[in-house]
Design a protein around this motif. Structure first.
Motif, PDB file in Angstrom:
ATOM      1  N   UNK A  28       0.850  -1.188   0.000  1.00  0.00           N
ATOM      2  CA  UNK A  28       0.000   0.000   0.000  1.00  0.00           C
ATOM      3  C   UNK A  28       0.891   1.245   0.000  1.00  0.00           C
ATOM      4  N   UNK A  29       0.268   2.414   0.136  1.00  0.00           N
ATOM      5  CA  UNK A  29       1.047   3.651   0.193  1.00  0.00           C
ATOM      6  C   UNK A  29       1.046   4.209   1.609  1.00  0.00           C
ATOM      7  N   UNK A  30       2.226   4.662   2.046  1.00  0.00           N
ATOM      8  CA  UNK A  30       2.396   5.228   3.389  1.00  0.00           C
ATOM      9  C   UNK A  30       3.167   6.544   3.285  1.00  0.00           C
ATOM     10  N   UNK A  31       2.725   7.548   4.073  1.00  0.00           N
ATOM     11  CA  UNK A  31       3.464   8.813   4.143  1.00  0.00           C
ATOM     12  C   UNK A  31       4.250   8.847   5.446  1.00  0.00           C
ATOM     13  N   UNK A  73       1.645  18.405  -4.500  1.00  0.00           N
ATOM     14  CA  UNK A  73       1.219  18.670  -3.121  1.00  0.00           C
ATOM     15  C   UNK A  73       1.411  17.389  -2.299  1.00  0.00           C
ATOM     16  N   UNK A  74       1.510  17.505  -0.958  1.00  0.00           N
ATOM     17  CA  UNK A  74       1.703  16.304  -0.131  1.00  0.00           C
ATOM     18  C   UNK A  74       0.580  15.285  -0.254  1.00  0.00           C
ATOM     19  N   UNK A  75      -0.662  15.761  -0.494  1.00  0.00           N
ATOM     20  CA  UNK A  75      -1.766  14.845  -0.768  1.00  0.00           C
ATOM     21  C   UNK A  75      -2.872  15.621  -1.469  1.00  0.00           C
ATOM     22  N   UNK A  76      -3.602  14.938  -2.355  1.00  0.00           N
ATOM     23  CA  UNK A  76      -4.705  15.540  -3.096  1.00  0.00           C
ATOM     24  C   UNK A  76      -6.009  14.902  -2.631  1.00  0.00           C
ATOM     25  N   UNK A  77      -6.892  15.727  -2.063  1.00  0.00           N
ATOM     26  CA  UNK A  77      -8.213  15.226  -1.683  1.00  0.00           C
ATOM     27  C   UNK A  77      -9.034  15.003  -2.943  1.00  0.00           C
ATOM     28  N   UNK A  78     -10.166  14.326  -2.784  1.00  0.00           N
ATOM     29  CA  UNK A  78     -11.051  14.077  -3.936  1.00  0.00           C
ATOM     30  C   UNK A  78     -11.477  15.398  -4.573  1.00  0.00           C
ATOM     31  N   UNK A 121      -0.083  10.285 -11.002  1.00  0.00           N
ATOM     32  CA  UNK A 121       0.103   9.260 -12.038  1.00  0.00           C
ATOM     33  C   UNK A 121      -1.057   8.256 -12.006  1.00  0.00           C
ATOM     34  N   UNK A 122      -1.471   7.866 -10.814  1.00  0.00           N
ATOM     35  CA  UNK A 122      -2.534   6.874 -10.663  1.00  0.00           C
ATOM     36  C   UNK A 122      -3.852   7.396 -11.251  1.00  0.00           C
ATOM     37  N   UNK A 123      -4.157   8.671 -11.003  1.00  0.00           N
ATOM     38  CA  UNK A 123      -5.454   9.225 -11.403  1.00  0.00           C
ATOM     39  C   UNK A 123      -5.452   9.700 -12.855  1.00  0.00           C
ATOM     40  N   UNK A 124      -4.368  10.374 -13.292  1.00  0.00           N
ATOM     41  CA  UNK A 124      -4.397  11.032 -14.606  1.00  0.00           C
ATOM     42  C   UNK A 124      -3.596  10.301 -15.681  1.00  0.00           C
ATOM     43  N   UNK A 125      -2.832   9.283 -15.313  1.00  0.00           N
ATOM     44  CA  UNK A 125      -2.051   8.509 -16.288  1.00  0.00           C
ATOM     45  C   UNK A 125      -1.379   9.406 -17.332  1.00  0.00           C
ATOM     46  N   UNK A 156      16.449   6.515  -7.764  1.00  0.00           N
ATOM     47  CA  UNK A 156      16.441   5.673  -6.563  1.00  0.00           C
ATOM     48  C   UNK A 156      15.370   6.117  -5.567  1.00  0.00           C
ATOM     49  N   UNK A 157      14.844   7.341  -5.719  1.00  0.00           N
ATOM     50  CA  UNK A 157      13.835   7.858  -4.791  1.00  0.00           C
ATOM     51  C   UNK A 157      12.414   7.701  -5.331  1.00  0.00           C
ATOM     52  N   UNK A 158      12.233   7.063  -6.476  1.00  0.00           N
ATOM     53  CA  UNK A 158      10.940   7.125  -7.170  1.00  0.00           C
ATOM     54  C   UNK A 158      10.130   5.831  -7.080  1.00  0.00           C
ATOM     55  N   UNK A 159      10.369   5.038  -6.056  1.00  0.00           N
ATOM     56  CA  UNK A 159       9.718   3.728  -5.989  1.00  0.00           C
ATOM     57  C   UNK A 159       8.193   3.815  -5.820  1.00  0.00           C
ATOM     58  N   UNK A 160       7.663   4.945  -5.352  1.00  0.00           N
ATOM     59  CA  UNK A 160       6.213   5.071  -5.157  1.00  0.00           C
ATOM     60  C   UNK A 160       5.468   5.326  -6.459  1.00  0.00           C
TER      61      UNK A 160
END
Ligand SMILES: [Zn+2]
Ligand SMILES: [Zn+2]
Length: 271
Positions: free
Chosen positions: A4-7, A91-96, A126-130, A142-146
């Motif tokens: 899953x994803x974790x911050x 941004x750190x997170x995007x709400x709906x 990336x997940x939402x807008x491809x 090396x920092x882009x694993x998410x």
């Protein structure tokens, strides 16, 4: 435990993992470790507790920020244009609601960021807008694993006509800036730190290897910044944190020349 994803609760860096053992941004020399140990926030917890704001800071240039602040609390920039929008930093997170506004503005075709401190929730975009293109300088991979980079680059990449990524290194080995020639702007990552007052007026400019720890850059690193941006015309500077219409090419070069005229050290040049 499912993937899953974790911050990171300390710096906001996102990892795609089942149980992150540590945070690569916090363990890096540029940042401090969290004083009370690791805490990683599952995406569902962040989604349930965070919203954000969207504002047009200049015609066709939109700023996405998350509230309450999460981690480094950066800004995701969106350039709305014919031929496909460009998102730089996230941004750190995007709400709906923020994602719905982004969709109403035309979504994202080109996605990039300066370095890990600007990634924010890039994985969400990336997940939402491809987007067709996800471009990151190869030394930052090396920092882009998410998320998944589909266009790594070396010294330079024409992201879209008039919009060029340049590798600048310095603060981070793989740091890149985005030159927006049509808008005469430089999205400079953490090449520069702009000190601003509460009203957003800029009053000092500086460059650092590590901002919070006041680790300076070497002269070779400052020269690389200078050599890269001297040929670029711009009237405004945008870091992942500040919009500085007061800082044009001449001011930015003067700040680098000031650094090159002294022994390595952090000096805030008044504007
Ligand atoms: Zn962290
Ligand atoms: Zn940084």
């Amino acid at each position: 435990m499912p993937l899953s994803w974790f911050a990171c609760a300390h710096c906001g860096f996102w990892q795609h993992h089942f149980a992150p053992p540590d945070c690569p941004v916090c363990t890096d020399v540029r940042n401090d470790l969290p004083a009370d140990g690791w805490r990683f926030l599952p995406e569902a917890d962040v989604a349930a507790t965070h919203d954000g704001t969207v504002r047009e800071v200049a015609p066709g240039l939109w700023a996405f920020t998350t509230s309450p602040a999460l981690g480094l609390a950066g800004t995701g920039w969106l350039i709305v244009r014919d031929g496909g929008n460009i998102a730089f930093e996230a941004a750190p997170y995007y709400s709906a609601a923020m994602l719905a506004q982004l969709r109403a503005l035309g979504g994202i075709r080109f996605l990039s960021a300066s370095h890990a401190h600007g990634y924010g929730a890039l994985f969400q975009l990336q997940r939402v807008f491809a987007p067709d293109v996800v471009a990151i300088q190869r030394l930052d991979l090396r920092m882009t694993k998410a998320f998944r980079v589909n266009m790594p680059f070396d010294d330079r990449l024409a992201l879209a006509p008039g919009y060029t990524l340049h590798h600048v290194g310095g603060h981070y080995e793989g740091q890149a800036c985005l030159h927006d020639a049509p808008g005469r702007r430089l999205f400079c990552g953490d090449m520069f730190k702009i000190d601003q007052d509460a009203a957003g007026r800029s009053h000092a400019i500086s460059s650092h290897k590590a901002f919070h720890k006041d680790i300076p850059l070497t002269h070779m690193e400052l020269r690389q910044y200078r050599d890269t941006i001297a040929p670029l015309d711009f009237d405004a500077l945008l870091t992942p944190f500040e919009y500085a219409p007061e800082v044009d090419r001449a001011v930015a070069l003067a700040a680098l020349d000031d650094g090159l005229s002294r022994a390595p050290g952090v000096h805030r040049l008044p504007l």
